[in-house]
Scaffold this motif. Structure first.
Motif, PDB file in Angstrom:
ATOM      1  N   GLN A  21       0.956  -1.202  -0.203  1.00 22.67           N
ATOM      2  CA  GLN A  21       0.204  -0.117   0.322  1.00 22.67           C
ATOM      3  C   GLN A  21       0.524   1.217   0.550  1.00 22.67           C
ATOM      4  O   GLN A  21       0.560   2.561  -0.867  1.00 22.67           O
ATOM      5  CB  GLN A  21      -0.830   0.201   1.056  1.00 22.67           C
ATOM      6  N   SER A  56      -5.365  -1.315  -0.394  1.00 26.23           N
ATOM      7  CA  SER A  56      -6.062  -1.006   0.404  1.00 26.23           C
ATOM      8  C   SER A  56      -6.746  -1.971   0.676  1.00 26.23           C
ATOM      9  O   SER A  56      -6.909  -2.426   1.915  1.00 26.23           O
ATOM     10  CB  SER A  56      -6.751   0.096   0.142  1.00 26.23           C
ATOM     11  N   PHE A  83      -8.051   3.393   5.778  1.00 23.85           N
ATOM     12  CA  PHE A  83      -7.166   3.391   5.111  1.00 23.85           C
ATOM     13  C   PHE A  83      -7.976   3.625   3.761  1.00 23.85           C
ATOM     14  O   PHE A  83      -7.900   4.234   2.749  1.00 23.85           O
ATOM     15  CB  PHE A  83      -5.794   2.565   4.999  1.00 23.85           C
ATOM     16  N   MET A 109      -1.960  10.876   3.268  1.00 26.79           N
ATOM     17  CA  MET A 109      -2.517   8.564   3.270  1.00 26.79           C
ATOM     18  C   MET A 109      -0.463   8.237   3.061  1.00 26.79           C
ATOM     19  O   MET A 109      -0.327   7.261   3.966  1.00 26.79           O
ATOM     20  CB  MET A 109      -2.821   8.579   2.903  1.00 26.79           C
ATOM     21  N   SER A 113       1.214   5.866   6.185  1.00 24.50           N
ATOM     22  CA  SER A 113       1.557   4.520   5.608  1.00 24.50           C
ATOM     23  C   SER A 113       2.541   3.912   5.747  1.00 24.50           C
ATOM     24  O   SER A 113       2.540   2.821   6.286  1.00 24.50           O
ATOM     25  CB  SER A 113       1.047   4.384   4.019  1.00 24.50           C
TER      26      SER A 113
END
Length: 120
Positions: A21, A56, A83, A109, A113
Motif C-alpha cells: 500500500q 488498500s 485507509f 495517506m 502508511s
C-alpha cells in the motif's frame, strides 16, 4: 508451535500488505507528477488509483486474517478500514477533479502508511 508459525505468517502478510500500500501511494505521487508533464501521465495515474485501491483492500484482508483467526488485536483492522475509507474519498475527489483536497489527502495517506509500516 503451529499457532506461533501461523501468527508469524499472518503478521508477515500484514506487513507485506502495508508495504505494498505504501509503495502504491508513493507511485501515485510519481504518476501525479507525470500527469502534469506527459501525455501518458493521466493513464498511469488512473491505473495506479485502481492498484492503490486494491492494495488498500488487501490491507483490510490481511488485517482480518491477523485478527480473527490469529486472535490478534483488532487495531490493525481499524487502521486498515480507515485507509480504505481514505482511499475511497481519494478516488471520489480525483474523479471530481478537486486537487485542493485530493493532493493533501494523498500526502497524508502516504505519511500514515509509512507510519503504519514503521510500527509493524
Amino acid at each position: 508451535m503451529t499457532a506461533t508459525a501461523n501468527a508469524q505468517r499472518t503478521s508477515s502478510f500484514l506487513q507485506l500488505a502495508i508495504a505494498l500500500q505504501t509503495l502504491t501511494i508513493f507511485l501515485q505521487a510519481v504518476s501525479a507528477g507525470l500527469l502534469l508533464t506527459s501525455s501518458y501521465g493521466e493513464t498511469l495515474h488512473s491505473v495506479g488509483a485502481r492498484v492503490m485501491y486494491g492494495a488498500s483492500m488487501l490491507y483490510v484482508l490481511a488485517a482480518v486474517l491477523a485478527w480473527k483467526p490469529g486472535g490478534g488485536s483488532p487495531r490493525p483492522l481499524w487502521h486498515a478500514s480507515g485507509f480504505l475509507a481514505l482511499a475511497s474519498v481519494q478516488v471520489v475527489l480525483g474523479i471530481a477533479h478537486v486537487p485542493s483536497v485530493h493532493l493533501p489527502l494523498g500526502v497524508l495517506m502516504f505519511g500514515l502508511s509509512v507510519l503504519a509500516l514503521a510500527r509493524r
